[in-house]
Design a protein around this motif. Structure first.
Motif, PDB file in Angstrom:
ATOM      1  N   PRO A 135       2.451  12.138  -3.700  1.00  0.00           N
ATOM      2  CA  PRO A 135       2.528  10.729  -4.098  1.00  0.00           C
ATOM      3  C   PRO A 135       1.133  10.113  -4.240  1.00  0.00           C
ATOM      4  N   VAL A 136       0.956   9.319  -5.273  1.00  0.00           N
ATOM      5  CA  VAL A 136      -0.331   8.695  -5.563  1.00  0.00           C
ATOM      6  C   VAL A 136      -0.191   7.182  -5.502  1.00  0.00           C
ATOM      7  N   THR A 137      -1.084   6.528  -4.749  1.00  0.00           N
ATOM      8  CA  THR A 137      -1.063   5.073  -4.586  1.00  0.00           C
ATOM      9  C   THR A 137      -2.430   4.517  -4.963  1.00  0.00           C
ATOM     10  N   ARG A 138      -2.425   3.387  -5.668  1.00  0.00           N
ATOM     11  CA  ARG A 138      -3.667   2.692  -6.005  1.00  0.00           C
ATOM     12  C   ARG A 138      -4.059   1.743  -4.873  1.00  0.00           C
ATOM     13  N   LEU A 139      -5.367   1.640  -4.618  1.00  0.00           N
ATOM     14  CA  LEU A 139      -5.878   0.739  -3.590  1.00  0.00           C
ATOM     15  C   LEU A 139      -6.927  -0.195  -4.182  1.00  0.00           C
ATOM     16  N   SER A 140      -6.964  -1.408  -3.661  1.00  0.00           N
ATOM     17  CA  SER A 140      -8.068  -2.308  -3.990  1.00  0.00           C
ATOM     18  C   SER A 140      -9.335  -1.777  -3.330  1.00  0.00           C
ATOM     19  N   ALA A 141     -10.482  -2.313  -3.759  1.00  0.00           N
ATOM     20  CA  ALA A 141     -11.758  -1.891  -3.165  1.00  0.00           C
ATOM     21  C   ALA A 141     -11.789  -2.195  -1.672  1.00  0.00           C
ATOM     22  N   ALA A 142     -11.220  -3.329  -1.271  1.00  0.00           N
ATOM     23  CA  ALA A 142     -11.219  -3.707   0.149  1.00  0.00           C
ATOM     24  C   ALA A 142     -10.357  -2.766   0.969  1.00  0.00           C
ATOM     25  N   ALA A 143      -9.191  -2.401   0.459  1.00  0.00           N
ATOM     26  CA  ALA A 143      -8.299  -1.490   1.180  1.00  0.00           C
ATOM     27  C   ALA A 143      -8.893  -0.094   1.260  1.00  0.00           C
ATOM     28  N   GLN A 190       0.003  14.598   2.190  1.00  0.00           N
ATOM     29  CA  GLN A 190       1.159  13.713   2.234  1.00  0.00           C
ATOM     30  C   GLN A 190       1.073  12.616   1.189  1.00  0.00           C
ATOM     31  N   GLU A 191      -0.141  12.156   0.936  1.00  0.00           N
ATOM     32  CA  GLU A 191      -0.338  11.055   0.010  1.00  0.00           C
ATOM     33  C   GLU A 191      -1.796  11.016  -0.412  1.00  0.00           C
ATOM     34  N   LEU A 192      -2.039  10.521  -1.620  1.00  0.00           N
ATOM     35  CA  LEU A 192      -3.399  10.344  -2.108  1.00  0.00           C
ATOM     36  C   LEU A 192      -3.574   8.906  -2.579  1.00  0.00           C
ATOM     37  N   PHE A 193      -4.718   8.325  -2.217  1.00  0.00           N
ATOM     38  CA  PHE A 193      -5.037   6.954  -2.588  1.00  0.00           C
ATOM     39  C   PHE A 193      -6.212   6.966  -3.564  1.00  0.00           C
ATOM     40  N   PHE A 194      -6.067   6.207  -4.649  1.00  0.00           N
ATOM     41  CA  PHE A 194      -7.122   6.125  -5.653  1.00  0.00           C
ATOM     42  C   PHE A 194      -7.558   4.682  -5.839  1.00  0.00           C
ATOM     43  N   ALA A 195      -8.853   4.512  -6.117  1.00  0.00           N
ATOM     44  CA  ALA A 195      -9.369   3.189  -6.455  1.00  0.00           C
ATOM     45  C   ALA A 195      -8.918   2.809  -7.856  1.00  0.00           C
ATOM     46  N   ASN A 196      -9.071   1.539  -8.192  1.00  0.00           N
ATOM     47  CA  ASN A 196      -8.744   1.099  -9.546  1.00  0.00           C
ATOM     48  C   ASN A 196      -9.813   1.533 -10.540  1.00  0.00           C
ATOM     49  N   ASP A 197     -11.056   1.592 -10.087  1.00  0.00           N
ATOM     50  CA  ASP A 197     -12.153   2.045 -10.944  1.00  0.00           C
ATOM     51  C   ASP A 197     -12.550   3.451 -10.524  1.00  0.00           C
ATOM     52  N   LEU A 198     -12.392   4.410 -11.430  1.00  0.00           N
ATOM     53  CA  LEU A 198     -12.655   5.811 -11.113  1.00  0.00           C
ATOM     54  C   LEU A 198     -13.773   6.358 -11.983  1.00  0.00           C
ATOM     55  N   MET A 253       2.501   2.135  -7.610  1.00  0.00           N
ATOM     56  CA  MET A 253       2.390   1.270  -6.427  1.00  0.00           C
ATOM     57  C   MET A 253       0.922   0.981  -6.137  1.00  0.00           C
ATOM     58  N   GLU A 254       0.659  -0.237  -5.679  1.00  0.00           N
ATOM     59  CA  GLU A 254      -0.716  -0.618  -5.338  1.00  0.00           C
ATOM     60  C   GLU A 254      -0.725  -1.397  -4.036  1.00  0.00           C
ATOM     61  N   ILE A 255      -1.730  -1.124  -3.211  1.00  0.00           N
ATOM     62  CA  ILE A 255      -1.950  -1.866  -1.970  1.00  0.00           C
ATOM     63  C   ILE A 255      -3.274  -2.601  -2.110  1.00  0.00           C
ATOM     64  N   SER A 256      -3.263  -3.892  -1.905  1.00  0.00           N
ATOM     65  CA  SER A 256      -4.486  -4.675  -2.103  1.00  0.00           C
ATOM     66  C   SER A 256      -5.126  -5.143  -0.804  1.00  0.00           C
ATOM     67  N   SER A 257      -4.329  -5.302   0.256  1.00  0.00           N
ATOM     68  CA  SER A 257      -4.859  -5.883   1.491  1.00  0.00           C
ATOM     69  C   SER A 257      -5.305  -4.801   2.479  1.00  0.00           C
ATOM     70  N   PRO A 258      -6.508  -4.914   3.019  1.00  0.00           N
ATOM     71  CA  PRO A 258      -6.943  -3.978   4.062  1.00  0.00           C
ATOM     72  C   PRO A 258      -6.183  -4.168   5.370  1.00  0.00           C
ATOM     73  N   SER A 259      -5.430  -5.281   5.481  1.00  0.00           N
ATOM     74  CA  SER A 259      -4.620  -5.539   6.669  1.00  0.00           C
ATOM     75  C   SER A 259      -3.216  -4.955   6.554  1.00  0.00           C
ATOM     76  N   ASN A 260      -2.941  -4.283   5.461  1.00  0.00           N
ATOM     77  CA  ASN A 260      -1.643  -3.639   5.296  1.00  0.00           C
ATOM     78  C   ASN A 260      -1.398  -2.678   6.462  1.00  0.00           C
ATOM     79  N   PRO A 261      -0.209  -2.720   7.095  1.00  0.00           N
ATOM     80  CA  PRO A 261       0.045  -1.866   8.271  1.00  0.00           C
ATOM     81  C   PRO A 261      -0.196  -0.387   8.015  1.00  0.00           C
ATOM     82  N   ARG A 262       0.161   0.077   6.835  1.00  0.00           N
ATOM     83  CA  ARG A 262      -0.043   1.487   6.494  1.00  0.00           C
ATOM     84  C   ARG A 262      -1.536   1.822   6.482  1.00  0.00           C
TER      85      ARG A 262
END
Length: 262
Positions: A74-82, A48-56, A1-10
C-alpha cells in the motif's frame, strides 16, 4: 490516500520506531530513501506500507510508479510536515517504508568454503557500523556478525550502509552464539589490535578467516583477544595513535580481497 497532519495517530505511532525499544517491541522498523527502499525490496524485505512525499525526485518518482503499477505494498502520500515527523534526516527523503524486521538466524547460515567473515564486537556508533557494511559488501565478505552494540536496523545504520544491510548476510547474535558458530565451523579468528608487531599485510587472508574488530574506544575485550588464533595491527607512522574502526575494517577487508584476487 493522503495524510497531511504530523499529529495523525498513525504517523505519531510510526515515529516511535526511531527508538530501538519500539522496533524490538513491534517487530517493525523504518526504511528511508529510494535507494534504501529499492535495495530492501530487491532483497525480498516485507513492507507493510510505503509513504511518499507530494514532490518527488526522478528516482523516487520511478519507484513510486513501479509500486503503484504492481499495487503492492500500500502506498500513501504525506505532506512535508508529516513526512518530516517520520524522517531521521535533516533533509527528509521523499519515501519512507514500514517493514517487518528480517528474521535472520545465524544458526541456519552455513558459510561458503574459504569464507571471509567479519565479527564486530560492541560497536557504539551506527554510522561506523553502516560504513563497515558498505566496505564488507564491496570487498566481498561472506558474512558480518554484529555482536552487541548498536542496532543493525537503526535509521543511521541503514542510511550509512546505503541499504546493503538488506542484501549482505548480516546477523546480530549474542556473544555466546557467535562464539559457538565460529567454533562449530572451525573458522580461525584474526584479531585487530595495536598491541602486536605483526601487521595485517603479513597475515594470510586467502583462507577461511573471521576478522575481529572491537569497540571504537577500547578495541577488543580480553576474551576475544585470548580466543584469537592470530593478531594483527595497522602500521601507524604519524602522531595519531588510532584509526576509525570503519577505516581499519576497510583496510583489512580489501587486503583480503587483494590476496584473494583471481
Amino acid at each position: 490516500m493522503e495524510i497531511s497532519s504530523p499529529s495523525n495517530p498513525r504517523i505519531k505511532a510510526l515515529a516511535k520506531l526511531s527508538e530501538r525499544k519500539e522496533r524490538e517491541r513491534t517487530g517493525l522498523f523504518l526504511v528511508e530513501g529510494a535507494r534504501e527502499v529499492s535495495r530492501a525490496l530487491g532483497a525480498g524485505l516485507e513492507f507493510q506500507e510505503l509513504f511518499f512525499a507530494n514532490d518527488l525526485n526522478a528516482e523516487e518518482g520511478e519507484l513510486h510508479g513501479s509500486l503503484v503499477s504492481r499495487l503492492l505494498p500500500p502506498v500513501t502520500r504525506l505532506s512535508a510536515a508529516a513526512l518530516g515527523k517520520l524522517s531521521s534526516r535533516e533533509n527528509p527523503a521523499g519515501v519512507i517504508g514500514v517493514a517487518r524486521l528480517p528474521g535472520r538466524s545465524l544458526l541456519e547460515f552455513d558459510p561458503p568454503p574459504n569464507a571471509l567473515v567479519l565479527v564486530l564486537v560492541g560497536l557504539e556508533k551506527p554510522g561506523n557500523l553502516g560504513a563497515i557494511l558498505r566496505s564488507a559488501d564491496a570487498a566481498g565478505a561472506d558474512a558480518v556478525l554484529a555482536v552487541g552494540g548498536v542496532d543493525l536496523w537503526s535509521p543511521q545504520t541503514i542510511r550509512n550502509s546505503t541499504g546493503v544491510v538488506f542484501s549482505l548476510p548480516v546477523f546480530a547474535p549474542a556473544e555466546a552464539e557467535a562464539r559457538a558458530w565460529l567454533l562449530r565451523h572451525q573458522i580461525p579468528l584474526l584479531a585487530t589490535t595495536p598491541h602486536t608487531p605483526h601487521t595485517y599485510w603479513d597475515a594470510d587472508l586467502r583462507r577461511v578467516v573471521a576478522v575481529l574488530l572491537g569497540t571504537e574506544h577500547e578495541g577488543l575485550s580480553g576474551e576475544w583477544l585470548e580466543a584469537a588464533h592470530h593478531k594483527v595491527s595497522i602500521p601507524m607512522r604519524g602522531v595519531a595513535d588510532s584509526l576509525n574502526v570503519s577505516v581499519t575494517a576497510a583496510l583489512v577487508l580489501f587486503e583480503a580481497a587483494r590476496q584473494r584476487r583471481g
